[in-house]
Design a protein around this motif. Structure first.
Motif: not given
Length: 67
Positions: A5-22
């Motif tokens: 499995k690939l890991k998420n970038h922890s800094g980016a995961s705190k700063r960006f969110k995905r919308t319902g349309s992607g």
């Protein structure tokens, strides 16, 4: 054999969110400090969130593969 499995970038995961349309959402820069010297119109314009440009969303897809 399964791939790791690939890991998420922890800094980016705190700063960006995905919308319902992607699409990717981000906060606007410039609203963290020294707000007393900024005009109310500027603070109003910088408030809220914005959609990330399409040319930058490719990098976010690689940083956040499972988000």
């Amino acid at each position: 054999m399964a791939r790791q499995k690939l890991k998420n970038h922890s800094g980016a995961s705190k700063r960006f969110k995905r919308t319902g349309s992607g699409k990717w959402m981000r906060r606007k820069a410039g609203m963290r400090h020294i707000l007393t010297s900024k005009h109310p119109e500027q603070k109003r314009r910088l408030s809220g969130s914005e959609i990330v440009r399409p040319e930058d969303s490719y990098a976010l897809d690689r940083l956040l593969p499972y988000k």
